[in-house]
Design an enzyme around this catalytic site. Sequence first.
Site, short mmCIF file in Angstrom:
data_model
loop_
_atom_site.label_atom_id
_atom_site.label_comp_id
_atom_site.label_asym_id
_atom_site.label_seq_id
_atom_site.Cartn_x
_atom_site.Cartn_y
_atom_site.Cartn_z
N ASN A 79 0.96 -1.41 0.06
CA ASN A 79 0.18 -0.27 -0.23
C ASN A 79 1.13 1.12 0.04
OD1 ASN A 79 -1.89 1.88 0.01
ND2 ASN A 79 -2.50 1.59 2.63
N TRP A 80 1.05 1.75 -0.84
CA TRP A 80 1.82 3.33 -1.14
C TRP A 80 1.64 4.20 -0.56
CZ3 TRP A 80 3.80 2.49 -6.82
CH2 TRP A 80 5.44 1.48 -7.19
N LYS A 81 0.40 4.02 -0.63
CA LYS A 81 -0.52 5.73 0.16
C LYS A 81 -0.04 6.45 -1.12
CE LYS A 81 0.21 3.43 4.77
NZ LYS A 81 -0.10 3.66 6.19
N HIS A 107 -9.64 1.61 5.09
CA HIS A 107 -8.43 1.83 5.83
C HIS A 107 -8.41 2.40 6.36
CE1 HIS A 107 -4.02 2.79 6.34
NE2 HIS A 107 -3.82 1.52 5.53
N GLU A 157 -6.90 5.12 7.66
CA GLU A 157 -6.87 6.46 7.44
C GLU A 157 -8.24 6.80 6.55
OE1 GLU A 157 -3.01 5.54 5.38
OE2 GLU A 157 -1.87 5.15 6.83
N GLU A 214 -5.80 -4.68 10.88
CA GLU A 214 -3.73 -3.59 10.77
C GLU A 214 -4.02 -2.99 11.64
OE1 GLU A 214 -2.21 -2.71 6.84
OE2 GLU A 214 -4.08 -0.91 6.80
N GLY A 263 2.36 2.68 10.59
CA GLY A 263 3.04 3.50 9.96
C GLY A 263 3.92 4.08 11.57
N SER A 271 3.46 -1.43 10.19
CA SER A 271 5.00 -1.48 10.49
C SER A 271 5.67 -3.00 10.28
CB SER A 271 5.43 -1.06 11.81
OG SER A 271 4.90 0.21 12.22
N GLY A 323 2.78 -0.94 4.21
CA GLY A 323 3.06 0.61 3.67
C GLY A 323 4.59 0.87 3.79
N GLY A 324 5.24 1.46 4.25
CA GLY A 324 5.88 2.13 4.97
C GLY A 324 7.49 1.67 4.10
P1 13P Z 1 3.24 0.53 7.69
O1 13P Z 1 3.34 -0.63 6.85
O2 13P Z 1 3.75 1.86 6.26
O3 13P Z 1 3.08 0.46 9.34
O4 13P Z 1 2.12 0.79 7.46
C1 13P Z 1 1.02 -0.34 7.35
C2 13P Z 1 -0.52 0.10 6.17
O5 13P Z 1 -0.78 1.07 6.90
C3 13P Z 1 -0.72 -0.74 4.99
O6 13P Z 1 -1.92 -0.61 4.36
#
Ligand code: 13P
Length: 253
Positions: free
Chosen positions: A12-14, A98, A100, A167, A173, A213, A234-235
């Site tokens: 998930n590149w956001k 998600h 967010e 999640e 994050g 994470s 994510g990251g």
């Molecule tokens: P991180 O891996 O950056 O914690 O993000 C997780 C996430 O929100 C994947 O959708």
Amino acid sequence: MFEFRKPLIAANWKMYKTVGEALDFVKEFLPLVAGVNEVDIAVCPPFTSLAALSIGFKGSTLKLGAQDVFWESQGAYTGEISPTMLLDLDCRYVIIGHSERRHVMGESDLIINRKIKAVGLAGMIPIFCVGETLEEREQGLAREVVRQQLEKGLQDISAQELVIAYEPVWAIGTGVNASPADAREMTGFIRENLAILYDKTWAEDVLILYGGSVKPDNIAQFMAEKDVDGALVGGASLSGVDFAQIVRLNGNV
Ligand code: 13P
């Protein structure tokens, strides 16, 4: 990780990467995962990079996903993107609900439910995200919050193909991942609830991912859990090398 459920590792590149940066990632990442067949790999870039990645992934086993969708197939909905449009760009997955979107954009369970239905009807697979906040966990409400998210998000949905991502909001994050024991407990709880909401056979087929994470050095611990069928990353998915290491469960790239 059960044998009959093929694991899925999804990026998930956001709101990261321009089209040029997305294409640079493809150039670096594809050779690093050549020959990986034991897991399905998906990348969910921003909408703006979907078309370029759809071309960049041609001839590979990589799957494309979107990070959100609107529930109507077309119409006067300024700024929205329909399931039909995503399908047209070869999207196989769509992330829905998600944290967010729930917490920053105020997306409700009802909206999430509409989106899950629309994605299923269009023949794509929702990656439906659930998870509790730190406050809810500290108050002992984690299970109830997740149970309600499942029940409301999946209301009136017959057993369609579905991926669930657990999640925990406090792990997203933050660099503080859930422990494998936390992930075990909640993914097991999610599968039990799917069996109650629908039927046991269907619940056994649903992929449940862990997200929050995930890094090359902790992925293997999560994948060792019986109800964890992959990860939503994510990251660490922004780097081709790190994401390839995750896909290879921290083996050599
Ligand atoms: P991180 O891996 O950056 O914690 O993000 C997780 C996430 O929100 C994947 O959708």
